[in-house]
Design a protein around this motif. Structure first.
Motif, short mmCIF file in Angstrom:
data_model
loop_
_atom_site.label_atom_id
_atom_site.label_comp_id
_atom_site.label_asym_id
_atom_site.label_seq_id
_atom_site.Cartn_x
_atom_site.Cartn_y
_atom_site.Cartn_z
N ARG A 103 0.81 -1.20 -0.03
CA ARG A 103 -0.06 -0.26 -0.14
C ARG A 103 0.92 1.17 -0.05
NH1 ARG A 103 -4.84 1.43 4.36
NH2 ARG A 103 -6.04 2.61 2.65
N GLY A 104 0.34 2.26 -0.95
CA GLY A 104 1.36 3.42 -1.03
C GLY A 104 2.49 3.26 -2.12
N GLU A 105 2.96 2.16 -2.49
CA GLU A 105 3.81 2.21 -3.51
C GLU A 105 3.38 2.58 -4.83
OE1 GLU A 105 6.19 -1.42 -3.28
OE2 GLU A 105 6.79 -1.13 -1.43
N PHE A 106 2.18 2.24 -4.95
CA PHE A 106 1.24 2.34 -6.21
C PHE A 106 1.70 3.86 -6.91
CE2 PHE A 106 -2.28 3.84 -8.94
CZ PHE A 106 -2.13 2.62 -9.94
N SER A 107 1.56 4.82 -5.92
CA SER A 107 2.00 6.14 -6.69
C SER A 107 3.37 6.44 -7.11
CB SER A 107 1.86 7.09 -5.60
OG SER A 107 2.66 6.90 -4.37
N ARG A 108 4.35 5.48 -6.73
CA ARG A 108 5.99 5.68 -7.16
C ARG A 108 6.15 4.84 -8.46
NH1 ARG A 108 7.04 5.35 -1.23
NH2 ARG A 108 7.11 3.17 -1.82
N MET A 109 4.90 4.20 -8.95
CA MET A 109 5.27 3.17 -10.13
C MET A 109 4.94 4.03 -11.25
SD MET A 109 3.02 -0.11 -9.25
CE MET A 109 3.97 -1.41 -8.15
N SER A 110 5.59 3.90 -12.68
CA SER A 110 5.53 4.40 -13.60
C SER A 110 4.62 3.75 -14.46
CB SER A 110 6.78 4.82 -14.41
OG SER A 110 7.25 3.36 -14.82
N GLU A 111 4.18 4.20 -16.05
CA GLU A 111 3.33 3.48 -16.56
C GLU A 111 3.83 2.13 -17.21
OE1 GLU A 111 0.95 4.21 -20.88
OE2 GLU A 111 1.62 5.98 -19.57
N SER A 112 4.97 1.97 -17.46
CA SER A 112 5.77 0.87 -17.94
C SER A 112 6.16 -0.17 -16.81
CB SER A 112 7.17 1.29 -18.44
OG SER A 112 8.05 1.89 -17.31
N ASP A 113 5.76 0.46 -15.35
CA ASP A 113 5.82 -0.63 -14.22
C ASP A 113 4.53 -1.26 -14.12
OD1 ASP A 113 8.38 0.27 -13.45
OD2 ASP A 113 7.58 1.70 -12.27
N LEU A 114 3.55 -0.72 -14.98
CA LEU A 114 2.31 -1.42 -14.87
C LEU A 114 1.84 -2.37 -15.91
CD1 LEU A 114 -0.03 1.69 -13.33
CD2 LEU A 114 1.09 -0.13 -12.01
N GLU A 115 2.63 -2.03 -17.11
CA GLU A 115 2.22 -2.72 -18.45
C GLU A 115 3.00 -4.19 -18.33
OE1 GLU A 115 0.73 -4.00 -21.51
OE2 GLU A 115 0.09 -2.23 -21.04
N LEU A 116 2.21 -5.06 -18.76
CA LEU A 116 3.12 -6.51 -19.05
C LEU A 116 3.86 -6.53 -20.30
CD1 LEU A 116 3.36 -9.61 -17.73
CD2 LEU A 116 1.54 -9.95 -19.19
N LEU A 117 3.41 -5.85 -21.33
CA LEU A 117 3.85 -5.93 -22.53
C LEU A 117 4.87 -5.12 -22.93
CD1 LEU A 117 0.61 -6.85 -24.50
CD2 LEU A 117 2.15 -8.49 -23.77
N PRO A 118 5.90 -5.34 -23.79
CA PRO A 118 6.80 -4.55 -24.39
C PRO A 118 6.07 -3.24 -25.03
CG PRO A 118 7.25 -6.59 -24.84
CD PRO A 118 5.97 -6.78 -24.53
N ALA A 119 6.89 -2.14 -24.92
CA ALA A 119 6.15 -0.92 -25.43
C ALA A 119 5.84 -0.96 -26.92
CB ALA A 119 6.93 0.36 -25.10
N ARG A 120 6.49 -1.88 -27.58
CA ARG A 120 6.44 -1.88 -29.06
C ARG A 120 4.96 -2.40 -29.41
NH1 ARG A 120 9.89 -6.05 -27.83
NH2 ARG A 120 9.19 -7.96 -28.18
N TYR A 121 4.04 -2.84 -28.29
CA TYR A 121 2.87 -3.28 -28.67
C TYR A 121 1.98 -2.47 -28.29
CZ TYR A 121 5.38 -7.75 -29.26
OH TYR A 121 6.21 -8.82 -29.91
N ASN A 122 2.36 -1.34 -27.48
CA ASN A 122 1.37 -0.39 -26.99
C ASN A 122 1.79 1.07 -27.08
OD1 ASN A 122 2.79 -0.31 -24.25
ND2 ASN A 122 1.96 -2.30 -24.45
N ARG A 123 2.39 1.46 -25.91
CA ARG A 123 2.84 3.01 -26.06
C ARG A 123 3.55 3.34 -27.41
NH1 ARG A 123 6.44 3.87 -22.08
NH2 ARG A 123 6.86 1.48 -21.90
#
Length: 145
Positions: A103-123
């Protein structure tokens, strides 16, 4: 003697609105959009609960859907109409990592920390798909590395 029946204006208004609503049903399909389905795998295994989005290069609504437990997806546009716009589409596939942080660590996560797939499939997607005026079964074989 012939009897005549007069109807108030409200009666004709209701009849007209009913005829219009049946003629313009929300279930009608735009001819520029065609059904799209397929399977998404990651490293050869079905990818469940991933979001698949087709965004047309030309103006138009995006088509989106989620994969089921077998990695199968179906696209919908305009909330519930099946399909995606015909022509070239940029494809985005996202899948959130399960959250295991404290709890509380969520705010320190970046978008890439939350995404399972490599960026070449999304961002920074490299995926495209051409939707045609026929049956569109478009599979995606993704690699984690």
């Amino acid at each position: 003697m012939q009897a005549t029946t007069s109807h108030p204006i409200g009666y004709w208004l209701i009849v007209g609105l009913l005829a219009f609503s049946f003629g313009c049903s929300g279930d009608s399909i735009d001819p520029e959009y065609k059904p799209v389905t397929g399977t998404v795998t990651l490293d050869g295994q079905p990818l469940a609960n991933a979001q698949v989005s087709f965004v047309p290069f030309e103006a138009g609504s995006s088509g989106a859907g989620f994969t089921d437990q077998d990695g199968v997806y179906r696209l919908y546009y305009a909330a519930r109409r099946p399909g995606a716009k015909m022509g070239e589409n940029k494809v985005f596939i996202t899948k959130e990592k399960p959250l295991t942080s404290k709890r509380g660590e969520f705010s320190r996560m970046s978008e890439s920390d939350l995404e399972l797939l490599p960026a070449r499939y999304n961002r920074r997607t490299e995926l495209t798909a051409n939707v045609t005026d026929q049956t569109n079964v478009i599979d995606f074989e993704l690699k984690s590395k």
